[in-house]
Design an enzyme around this catalytic site. Structure first.
Site, short mmCIF file in Angstrom:
data_model
loop_
_atom_site.label_atom_id
_atom_site.label_comp_id
_atom_site.label_asym_id
_atom_site.label_seq_id
_atom_site.Cartn_x
_atom_site.Cartn_y
_atom_site.Cartn_z
N GLN A 130 0.96 -1.27 0.04
CA GLN A 130 -0.07 0.05 0.03
C GLN A 130 0.80 1.46 0.06
OE1 GLN A 130 -1.60 0.76 4.46
NE2 GLN A 130 -1.61 -1.53 3.62
N HIS A 163 0.14 5.62 0.88
CA HIS A 163 -0.59 7.00 1.24
C HIS A 163 -0.18 8.15 0.61
CE1 HIS A 163 -1.26 4.03 4.46
NE2 HIS A 163 -0.11 3.76 4.89
N GLU A 183 3.20 7.56 8.87
CA GLU A 183 3.42 6.46 10.00
C GLU A 183 4.76 6.06 10.47
OE1 GLU A 183 0.57 3.85 7.96
OE2 GLU A 183 2.01 2.19 7.44
N HIS A 233 4.69 0.26 0.70
CA HIS A 233 5.26 -0.59 2.00
C HIS A 233 4.10 -1.62 2.14
CE1 HIS A 233 2.72 2.46 3.63
NE2 HIS A 233 2.43 1.75 4.51
N ARG A 268 -4.31 0.86 -2.49
CA ARG A 268 -3.35 -0.59 -2.57
C ARG A 268 -2.83 -0.85 -3.87
NH1 ARG A 268 -7.91 -0.32 1.01
NH2 ARG A 268 -7.51 -1.00 3.15
#
Length: 392
Positions: free
Chosen positions: A101, A103, A138, A260, A279
């Site tokens: 995926q 972001h 993240e 990642h 994804r």
């Protein structure tokens, strides 16, 4: 401060044993993937509070923040991020690979969310890409040995790994990786993988997985991935990425545009309070290929394994460029001076080992507390604490 009651999410990829073992409870036999600590509307933590009118009662952290944003978050946090907790803390336990995926950055998230809202795509539609208008940087910090994929490796390395499998149907990808400059090579190969005819791709992945299992060594992770996702194009997408294995205490920071996947292990994860995921594979969920190709950063990167920087106070900070969060660790020893945790920002404090006291609340592994901005607090005992707060 308030003790938190937290929701455990039973995603299919979750470990059946890791979170129960940390909590000291019997496994249920069902996957327990993530324990959420924070004020995400999907599963907000709950506080136990006592008032003169209602006595002891449990309320969602979201409600407490809505009632008194500045009291809970502090004036500076509200000014920077609005009346909401800007981070989400999790325990993440991967028993099987998560999806490959990526972001979006903040501008892309705002544009994408506004576009889907304007087109009337229901927020819970399976083909909806943007669930909110926020980005999702993240950080994952390993509590056990932890395996993952992070960022593209150089095209020549990916070509070598594919060629070593001896699978004829991989040769076009190998040739593309070697024929073009880095960005074009990575873009063209990922586009070709995601656009391949499904039956042909499934046959290629099956043959590649068998070869990876036979060869072993550096190819073994791809055989394991294919075991969980037979025939999935994400197995080939994974071969374009760096394989990383973290030891306990080591961490990875994942910024916008970096593909990642987490493969196995238990860790503490912190992120901006968002649910935006595009994804690339290893999933039965919707893959928005055009939007994915717009968001991905097609550049080879060296995955930077983070180790905490120790301060004289005993705080060990994981340095990242994120504004919404900061994660640090404290290792407490019996008889040592209490660790001073008071901060002008809201905090969630999580125990991951031993037995510690935060303020007047005793915490065992897996237990956590919410500390409003500015509230005096210290910690003592023998064990390990993680502190999540807003970056200075």
């Amino acid at each position: 401060m308030d003790r938190l009651s937290n929701t455990v999410r039973p995603y299919a990829w979750g470990s059946t044993t890791a979170i129960p073992a940390l909590l000291g409870i019997a496994p249920t036999g069902e996957p327990q993937a993530e324990m959420w600590m924070g004020a995400h509307p999907g599963a907000p933590s709950r506080l136990t509070r006592t008032t003169a009118t209602t006595g002891e009662t449990e309320i969602p952290l979201t409600e407490a923040i809505e009632t008194d944003p500045e009291g809970e978050l502090g004036a500076d946090t509200v000014a920077r991020f609005g009346p909401r907790l800007p981070f989400l803390l999790k325990l993440l336990a991967a028993g099987a690979p998560l999806s490959v995926q990526v972001h979006p950055n903040l501008e892309q998230a705002r544009e994408g969310y506004a576009d889907e809202e304007a087109r009337g795509v229901p927020i819970d539609a399976p083909h909806r890409t943007y669930k909110d208008a926020n980005h999702k940087p993240e950080l994952i910090c390993a509590l056990t040995p932890f395996a993952g994929l992070c960022g593209f490796r150089p095209p020549a390395e990916a070509a070598e790994a594919m060629e070593a499998l001896g699978v004829d149907s991989l040769k076009p990808y190998v040739d593309l990786l070697r024929a073009h400059p880095e960005e074009a090579a990575l873009r063209e190969v990922l586009t070709a993988i995601l656009g391949a005819e499904p039956a042909e791709m499934a046959a290629t992945v099956t043959e590649a997985a068998a070869a990876a299992e036979r060869i072993g060594g550096a190819h073994a992770p791809y055989a394991r991935i294919a075991h969980h996702f037979p025939g999935d194009p994400g197995v080939l997408a994974a071969m374009l990425l760096n394989y990383v294995r973290l030891q306990p205490g080591e961490a990875l920071f994942l910024d916008a545009g970096v593909p990642h996947a987490y493969l196995d292990g238990l860790g503490v994860e912190i992120m901006a309070n968002s649910d935006n995921v595009l994804r690339c594979g290893l999933t039965p969920k919707h893959i928005d290929v055009p939007e994915l190709l717009r968001i991905v950063r097609f550049e080879a990167t060296e995955p930077g394994v983070l180790r905490p920087e120790a301060a004289p106070s005993g705080e060990e900070l994981y340095e990242t460029p994120a504004d919404e969060f900061a994660l640090s660790r404290y290792t407490l020893a019996t008889g040592a001076a209490p660790a001073e945790l008071t901060a002008p920002t809201p905090q969630i404090v999580l125990c991951t080992a031993g037995s510690v006291t935060v303020g007047e609340l005793a915490l065992a592994p897996g237990k956590s507390v919410f500390v409003p901005a500015g509230e005096p607090v210290s910690a003592a005992g023998e064990g390990t604490l993680f502190r999540a707060t807003v970056a200075a």
